[in-house]
Structure formats: C-alpha cells, structure tokens
Design an enzyme around this catalytic site. Structure first.
Site, short mmCIF file in Angstrom:
data_model
loop_
_atom_site.label_atom_id
_atom_site.label_comp_id
_atom_site.label_asym_id
_atom_site.label_seq_id
_atom_site.Cartn_x
_atom_site.Cartn_y
_atom_site.Cartn_z
CE LYS A 35 -22.23 22.27 41.20
NZ LYS A 35 -22.93 22.94 41.97
NE ARG A 130 -26.16 29.96 43.01
CZ ARG A 130 -25.58 29.50 44.03
NH1 ARG A 130 -24.20 29.52 44.26
NH2 ARG A 130 -26.58 27.72 43.28
CE1 TYR A 254 11.12 33.74 44.27
CE2 TYR A 254 8.95 31.92 44.62
CZ TYR A 254 9.75 32.25 44.19
OH TYR A 254 10.73 32.80 43.05
CG MET A 302 4.09 28.77 39.71
SD MET A 302 5.10 29.17 37.52
CE MET A 302 4.09 30.95 38.05
#
Ligand code: PLP
Length: 362
Positions: A35, A130, A254, A302
């Site tokens: 999957k 679930r 950052y 990023m």
C-alpha cells in the site's frame, strides 16, 4: 547537473527481507503489503524483487490495477475493501480479493452481477476499533456472505493494535478465537510486528508483513532492524553544497536556534523538508557524511540542512551525505533512528519521500 540528491531502492534488500518474512511465517503464505505505493518505494520498482510473495495487499484500486498491468496474476487483496458499489466491477474485472468490514459492503455485493464469485476477507474488530465487525455481529455477517451467490471463499481476518508494544496480541487473539470458533475458512492476522514477535500464535494461514519488507523494525527502539535481520530497502542520499566555518556564538539557520559553543565547521546538505526529510528533526539527529556518523544542527529548511563536520574534518563541498539507509564503505544509518529523533516512525519517512527526489534502482 541535477541537484545532488537521490533515493536508491535496494532490490537485494527487498528480496532478503521478504525471505525473512517467509522464514518467520513458518508455513503460512505471505502477502507483501505494498500500500501507499509500496511504502513510498514505488510499486513498479519493488515488483520484481517481491514477486516471490504469495500475494500482494494494498488498498488503492489504482495500485491494484498497476500490479495487474505489471503482469501479476496471483492474489491481490484490498485491505479496506470496496469504497462504493462500483468498485466491485473492478474487483471482478481484475480478480481482486477484498476485505468486507461493514454492512454496506455486503449490500453492494448482494446486488453485484458477476460471472465469477469473489473471495472475500471478513474483518473482525477484535479491539483496535478501526475497521471490522464487532464480535457480536461477526457471525451474522459471515452467514450473510455465505448465503450470497456472489461470494466464493470467506477468509477470517483481524488486525492488531499493539503487536509491537507491551500489550501484545493475547487479548485480541482471544477475542478473535472466540468470534471465529468453528467458522470454516482460512485466517489472517499478522502484520510485521506480530510476525516477528508473536509468530507462534498469529501466523495462521496468511501473514501480511509490510514495514519489515522495507527493512524497518516495527518495534524500534526496543529492537532495531539489524536485530531482526532486516536490511534497508531505501537510501536517501545527497551532497554537501557548501561549507561554513562558524565562530563561537554564531547561529545556524532559520530562527538561529543552534548557536555554536565554539568554532565549528558545518556542511550544508542539498536536502530539506521539501524532499521528505522531517522538518521536526531536531539538532542532534544522526546523519552520515562520507560514511562517518555526525549530527544535524539547527532547523531543517525547505531545501537544506546543516550538519556538524567535527568528526569528518576532510569533508568539503561535494562530500556524500547519507540521510538514511546505506552509506559508503558499508556504513549504515537506519531510517528508524532518524524517525525516532524526529518523533515519528520509519513508515512515515518512507511514505513521505517527495516526488522531486529522483529515485534509482540498485
Ligand atoms: C498496513 C497493514 C499491514 C502491514 O502492517 P506493517 O506494520 O507495515 O507490517 C497489515 N495488515 C493491514 C490490515 C494493514 O493495513
């Protein structure tokens, strides 16, 4: 030159891990779970290495049709079954086995026109809450299916919530055994963690290993992939594109969250969160430079990450960086260690490999 980052898919590792799953399964047949595009590895890329499996399990009908287009004629199981009545036409056309976990799926089947009756996997909710029928409605669901001309074989299925953890499988297994008692049909219960840790009680007729096939330990950090004899199927590697020498007190990246305590050489890696590297990986996350283990420093951005070059003084722009997987000279950085540092699991990192990263077969 393309930006220096790539992922490698190691076909030898996939076959090795599948063999491990088969050995752990005793005589049970093995669904290789593919999957989420083979946990981010790519169904087309893993297919050859995994075609020794007895079947493939996934949940996206488009992925099932990819497998058929690749030439796979054996079992394909849809783990979430059909999402609407029309999916049954695809199941008939592609000969897909499908999970049945709620009443509407039985209603759809009862109205479906098919030449060939379907093999279905009736799912019990044994405690994970679930998918699946509650124990009290399991037998009536089985009886409804059994009465349908559209249904051929019915396999009994459940899924464990804590096969990798302390609670283990005993309570859910007891619920399953009681609900399934004297119902005929094959059984399937085990995911990777159950197969590695509880094979004796859970292997049944079919097992459904996913993560172990890709070389990650389902129960890291209690055990690691090496402990289970698994090899990483994915490497993410890049290169340094810059080197900076920091004075004591200089900040990196950052937010300036990492401040050099003393003079420090750092490397800037051509990999960031837009490549699938986890942004939440903190300073100290392990990374290999030229096969030598070191750590990230500062925030992941990023397109870039900074790494401490103290243990690799010879490193320079162009040096190879292993974000996870196999490094040079037999070095290894388990994806599970990186995931753990970032507060997540190997599954998520594999699945999040970004489409901008070129992938090559090894
Ligand atoms: C994903 C999945 C598996 C495989 O789980 P792993 O932990 O990756 O081995 C098995 N069974 C079902 C129903 C699943 O959804």
């Amino acid at each position: 030159m393309p930006r220096p980052i790539e992922a490698l898919i190691h076909r030898d590792a996939l076959s090795h891990n599948l063999a491990r799953a088969r050995a752990a399964a005793g005589g049970a047949r093995v669904f290789a779970v593919v999957k989420a595009n083979a946990y981010g590895h790519g169904i087309e890329r893993v297919y050859e290495a995994l075609r020794g499996a007895d079947g493939f399990a996934l949940l996206d009908l488009a992925e099932a049709s990819t497998l058929r287009a690749l030439g796979w004629r054996g079992p394909v199981l849809l783990l979430e079954g059909t999402f609407d009545a029309r999916d049954l036409e695809t199941c008939s056309r592609l000969n897909l086995w499908h999970t049945v976990h709620h009443d509407a799926q039985i209603d759809w089947l009862s109205r479906h026109k098919t030449q060939q009756p379907h093999r279905v996997f009736l799912k019990l909710n044994s405690g994970m809450n679930r998918l699946g029928f509650a124990p009290l409605s399991f037998r009536s669901a089985w009886a409804r299916l059994e009465a349908l001309p559209q249904v051929d074989e019915i396999t009994l299925m459940s899924h464990f919530a804590d096969a990798d953890g302390e609670r283990g499988v005993a309570a859910q297994l007891a619920v399953f055994e009681q609900a399934a008692a004297d119902l005929p049909g094959e059984r399937t219960l085990a995911n990777s963690a159950a197969l590695l840790r509880h094979a004796g009680t859970t292997a049944a007729d079919w097992v459904r290993p996913g993560i172990m096939v890709y070389g990650s330990a389902p129960d890291h950090p209690e055990y690691d992939a090496t402990h289970w004899g698994l090899q990483p199927a994915m490497t993410l590697r890049a290169r340094l594109i810059a080197v900076q020498t920091l004075a004591a007190g200089a900040a990196v990246g950052y937010g300036g969250q990492f401040v050099a305590p003393q003079a420090l050489r750092i490397g800037v890696v051509a990999c960031g969160y837009a490549d699938g590297y986890p942004r939440l990986a903190p300073t100290g996350t392990p990374v290999l430079v030229d096969g030598v283990r070191t750590r990230t420093v500062g925030r992941v951005s990023m397109d870039m990450i900074a790494v401490d070059l103290t243990p690799v003084p010879q490193a320079e722009a162009g040096s190879e960086v292993t974000l996870w997987g196999r490094g040079p000279r037999d070095s290894l950085l388990p994806i599970d260690e990186v995931a753990h540092a970032a507060g997540t699991v190997g599954y998520e990192l594999m699945c999040a490999l970004a489409s901008r990263v070129p992938v090559h077969l090894d």
